[in-house]
Enzyme design. Structure first.
Site, PDB file in Angstrom:
ATOM      1  CB  CYS A   2      -5.053   3.176  -6.577  1.00 42.24           C
ATOM      2  SG  CYS A   2      -5.565   4.534  -7.628  1.00 42.24           S
ATOM      3  NE  ARG A  27      -0.057  -0.056  -5.350  1.00 46.24           N
ATOM      4  CZ  ARG A  27      -0.089  -1.256  -5.948  1.00 46.24           C
ATOM      5  NH1 ARG A  27       0.808  -2.152  -5.628  1.00 46.24           N
ATOM      6  NH2 ARG A  27      -0.998  -1.541  -6.847  1.00 46.24           N
ATOM      7  CD1 TRP A  74      -0.595   9.294  -8.669  1.00 50.04           C
ATOM      8  CD2 TRP A  74      -1.305   8.174 -10.457  1.00 50.04           C
ATOM      9  NE1 TRP A  74       0.063   9.786  -9.758  1.00 50.04           N
ATOM     10  CE2 TRP A  74      -0.351   9.141 -10.870  1.00 50.04           C
ATOM     11  CE3 TRP A  74      -1.878   7.358 -11.425  1.00 50.04           C
ATOM     12  CZ2 TRP A  74       0.033   9.294 -12.195  1.00 50.04           C
ATOM     13  CZ3 TRP A  74      -1.504   7.513 -12.750  1.00 50.04           C
ATOM     14  CH2 TRP A  74      -0.562   8.480 -13.124  1.00 50.04           C
ATOM     15  CG  ASN A  98      -4.774   0.046  -8.867  1.00 48.64           C
ATOM     16  OD1 ASN A  98      -4.623   1.140  -9.387  1.00 48.64           O
ATOM     17  ND2 ASN A  98      -3.866  -0.917  -8.947  1.00 48.64           N
ATOM     18  N   GLY A  99      -7.199   1.268 -10.991  1.00 48.11           N
ATOM     19  CA  GLY A  99      -7.305   1.052 -12.432  1.00 48.11           C
ATOM     20  C   GLY A  99      -8.266   2.046 -13.058  1.00 48.11           C
ATOM     21  CD  GLU A 478      17.256   6.764 -16.367  1.00 47.04           C
ATOM     22  OE1 GLU A 478      16.268   6.886 -17.127  1.00 47.04           O
ATOM     23  OE2 GLU A 478      17.156   6.435 -15.171  1.00 47.04           O
ATOM     24  CE  LYS A 482      15.965   7.351 -12.346  1.00 48.09           C
ATOM     25  NZ  LYS A 482      15.070   7.113 -13.431  1.00 48.09           N
ATOM     26  CD  GLU A 485      11.842   9.807 -12.647  1.00 49.00           C
ATOM     27  OE1 GLU A 485      10.701   9.388 -12.498  1.00 49.00           O
ATOM     28  OE2 GLU A 485      12.781   9.081 -12.992  1.00 49.00           O
ATOM     29  CG  HIS A 501      22.037  18.763 -36.792  1.00 48.31           C
ATOM     30  ND1 HIS A 501      22.385  19.068 -38.090  1.00 48.31           N
ATOM     31  CD2 HIS A 501      22.962  17.871 -36.363  1.00 48.31           C
ATOM     32  CE1 HIS A 501      23.449  18.380 -38.449  1.00 48.31           C
ATOM     33  NE2 HIS A 501      23.815  17.636 -37.420  1.00 48.31           N
ATOM     34  CE  LYS A 601       9.483   1.694  -8.478  1.00 49.58           C
ATOM     35  NZ  LYS A 601      10.749   2.320  -8.932  1.00 49.58           N
TER      36      LYS A 601
HETATM   37  C1  AGP Z   1      11.520   5.896 -13.939  1.00 48.47           C
HETATM   38  O1  AGP Z   1      12.364   6.604 -13.030  1.00 48.47           O
HETATM   39  C2  AGP Z   1      10.094   6.367 -13.868  1.00 48.47           C
HETATM   40  N1  AGP Z   1       9.614   6.262 -12.544  1.00 48.47           N
HETATM   41  C3  AGP Z   1       9.199   5.763 -14.917  1.00 48.47           C
HETATM   42  O2  AGP Z   1       9.623   6.303 -16.147  1.00 48.47           O
HETATM   43  C4  AGP Z   1       9.205   4.227 -15.063  1.00 48.47           C
HETATM   44  O3  AGP Z   1      10.452   3.782 -15.549  1.00 48.47           O
HETATM   45  C5  AGP Z   1       8.120   3.833 -16.080  1.00 48.47           C
HETATM   46  O4  AGP Z   1       6.878   4.246 -15.567  1.00 48.47           O
HETATM   47  C6  AGP Z   1       8.073   2.323 -16.383  1.00 48.47           C
HETATM   48  O5  AGP Z   1       7.734   1.612 -15.219  1.00 48.47           O
HETATM   49  P1  AGP Z   1       7.914  -0.010 -15.258  1.00 48.47           P
HETATM   50  O6  AGP Z   1       9.368  -0.263 -15.432  1.00 48.47           O
HETATM   51  O7  AGP Z   1       7.371  -0.484 -13.945  1.00 48.47           O
HETATM   52  O8  AGP Z   1       7.110  -0.503 -16.434  1.00 48.47           O
END
Ligand code: AGP
Length: 606
Positions: A2, A27, A74, A98-99, A478, A482, A485, A501, A601
């Site tokens: 948030c 964010r 969020w 936020n939190g 990765e 990517k 997401e 396997h 984010k």
């Molecule tokens: C990565 O593309 C994602 N958005 C997510 O996995 C991110 O890497 C993860 O939330 C960790 O965030 P940070 O590096 O700010 O700790």
């Protein structure tokens, strides 16, 4: 994650709040809201969806007032709807948060037992209701807010506003960052300094457990024990001009293309002037460690996976890696002879911060590798290294990943020297190889048109596999992360040798298999894995270099050519096709590339 804004202004607060909320959009959020005071009365407007929805509500029904609070939410507790959108109001109190308030259920039960009726499903409403209850019991706004904050458990950043108090805001920080902006006869609260950039660069960061009473003329800060505290007023070099996309369609595209330059900046801060030796900006000693423990989430965790190969192969230093949300709950034994490293772009990810706190006092030393100044992890760790990638706005992490890798590779070389595994000649050679990474990444980006063409076909798939061997296995993971997401297509990453396997049962002509395989020692083994796939009608998209393509052009569905590179820098180079495949597939599918659905984010809740 948030976003919070508070304005104690000399002009209408509403436009300033909306502008600063826009600077917090990166964010991730699913609703937004604002509340202002005018002639002692509170006016609140909230909307589900993007900030433009709130702007439409405000255009139809504007709010006046020189003081206000705003929020991008969020959703954690309670659906993403208008009722649950912040600010939350109870009696004369409005709050943005936020939190997570971990003891909200107990507090809610206590208040309900005292006749309080709740309107929402959120944990945040408890904060407003408790503060209003204490004011109804005779406490002043400041005392009621202080007493409320003292009752809360969890990780939060808060801003309070009170009907009838048009020169008062209260801010609190515990586990989620919060900054105070000092204007000229004005005062501001923001989740980060970048949000406050257009109004001021004079910033005070609240420390863990602080809460603050703001008027237009001054700020009084109390620490976690309730004592007056002095916090440094810093001139923060936040570019007052919006971080913008330049001539790119998305922030993600801009940040992918920034990688050669930001990697070069990062490396220059970790090498000697003559570019022969590693010299981090902070003095580190790996010589006494029996092992490293590296913990992170998401893409940062995959950077840790790559680093394991480097530290173990180059420095002969055993590395244990773990996903942060699992780490502390398995209660790993730390005996004071290990180095603990956390990796986090935001420096605020709750799971990673919790892992860092678990290791504090147990591991020999803790190191945070982050991309954000004045983060919670920087405050917690014994040592902190910045990756210098610059603000990363797109939710999908790209330049932060390759800058994390750049820093980790330099540390692996440093560790090898300190542990006597390499001599100076070998260090110079490794550093020279590392220094070639930015140029090679730039050459990899040159394959973008071919990747864009391939992505048009990939966008039709519903399931996609990624394969890689050695230090490119984490790149397969990765690439899958990517793609998931960004394009919402199901994807999985596997070690090339693992397909037979079990996962090979997934293969048919509807399942593209993307293989990251530079020519070299492991290439032949990967070719046999590819042939197992093609024998079953599987479609191989091979990402390799000219040499590799020459050895296996027949039968492959598509080939993307990468520059030939040393195995040391292959993970940085092959990060580019992983990113661009996901980006262009997402663009083809029309998803929200910079703010994919359901994502934030930085995830500052566990
Ligand atoms: C990565 O593309 C994602 N958005 C997510 O996995 C991110 O890497 C993860 O939330 C960790 O965030 P940070 O590096 O700010 O700790």
């Amino acid at each position: 994650m948030c976003g919070i804004i508070g304005v104690l202004g000399k002009s209408e607060a509403s436009p300033t709040i909306v502008e600063t909320l826009r600077r917090l959009e990166y964010r991730g959020y699913d609703s937004a809201g604002i509340a202002t005071l005018h002639n002692g009365e509170m006016h609140r407007r909230r909307a589900v969806g993007k900030l433009s929805e709130l702007e439409n509500v405000l255009a139809a029904n504007p709010v006046e007032g020189l003081i206000g609070i705003g929020h991008t939410r969020w959703a954690t507790h309670g659906a993403a709807n208008e009722t649950n959108a912040h600010p939350h109001k109870a009696g004369p109190v409005a709050v943005v948060h936020n939190g997570i308030i971990e003891n909200f259920a107990r507090l809610r039960d206590e208040l309900v037992a005292n006749g309080i009726v709740f309107e929402t499903e959120t944990d945040t409403e408890v904060v407003a209701q408790l503060c209003a209850y204490l004011m109804a019991d005779g406490m002043s706004p400041v005392d009621a807010a202080g007493a409320t904050i003292a009752r809360l458990e969890g990780a939060f950043a808060l801003a309070f506003m009170f009907e009838g108090e048009d020169d008062l805001l209260i801010a609190a920080r515990r586990g989620s960052p919060l900054a105070i902006g000092h204007g000229d006869g004005e005062m501001f609260i923001g989740s980060d300094a970048m949000a406050l950039g257009p109004m001021t660069n004079r910033i005070t960061y609240l420390e863990e457990g602080d809460w603050a009473v703001l008027t237009r003329q001054n700020v009084t800060i109390y620490d976690a024990l309730g004592n007056r505290a002095n916090r440094e007023l810093q001139l923060v070099n936040v570019d007052a001009v919006r971080v913008d996309k330049g001539n790119y369609r998305h922030f993600m595209a801009k940040e992918i293309h920034e990688q050669p330059s930001v990697m070069a900046v990062a490396l220059s801060h970790y090498l000697t002037q003559d570019r022969e030796n590693v010299q981090p900006p902070v003095s580190l000693d790996f010589s006494s460690y029996d092992r490293l423990v590296i913990v992170a989430c998401g893409t940062a965790y995959l950077a840790a996976n790559v680093a394991k190969y480097w530290f173990e192969q180059i420095a002969r230093l055993p590395v244990e890696i773990d996903i942060a949300s699992e780490f502390r709950y398995r209660e790993p034994p730390l005996n004071g002879r290990e180095g603990m490293i956390v990796i986090s772009q935001s420096g605020e990810t709750a799971d990673t911060l919790a892992a860092l706190k678990y290791a504090t006092g147990k591991a020999a030393r803790t190191l945070a590798i982050v991309n954000t100044p004045a983060s919670s992890m920087e405050r917690e760790a014994d040592d902190t290294l910045q990756i210098l990638a610059g603000p990363e706005i797109a939710v999908a992490s790209t330049k932060a990943f390759t800058c994390q890798l750049s820093v980790l590779a330099s540390l692996a070389i440093l560790a090898a020297r300190q542990r006597g595994v390499i001599d100076n000649t070998q260090e110079i050679a490794l550093v020279q190889t590392l220094m070639s990474a930015p140029r090679l990444v730039s050459d990899a980006i040159a394959a973008e048109n071919a990747i864009e063409a391939a992505s048009r076909d990939l966008a039709k798939a519903t399931d996609i596999l990624f394969l890689g061997r050695g230090s490119l296995f984490p790149l397969a993971l990765e690439g899958a992360l990517k793609l998931k997401e960004l394009s919402y297509i199901h994807a999985e990453g596997y070690p090339s040798g693992e397909l037979k396997h079990g996962p090979i049962a997934l293969i048919d002509d509807q399942v593209p298999v993307i293989v990251f395989a530079p020519s070299g020692d492991l290439f032949d083994k990967t070719v046999s894995n590819m042939e197992e796939v093609m024998a079953r009608g599987g479609k191989i998209l091979l990402v390799t270099d000219e040499k590799g393509a020459a050895e296996v052009s027949k039968g492959v569905w598509k080939t993307i050519i990468m520059p030939e590179c040393d195995p040391l820098v292959a993970p940085m180079v092959y990060a580019i096709p992983a990113q661009l495949i996901a980006y262009h597939t997402a663009v083809e599918k029309g998803t929200d590339v910079d703010q994919p659905r359901n994502l934030a984010k930085s995830v500052t809740v566990e």
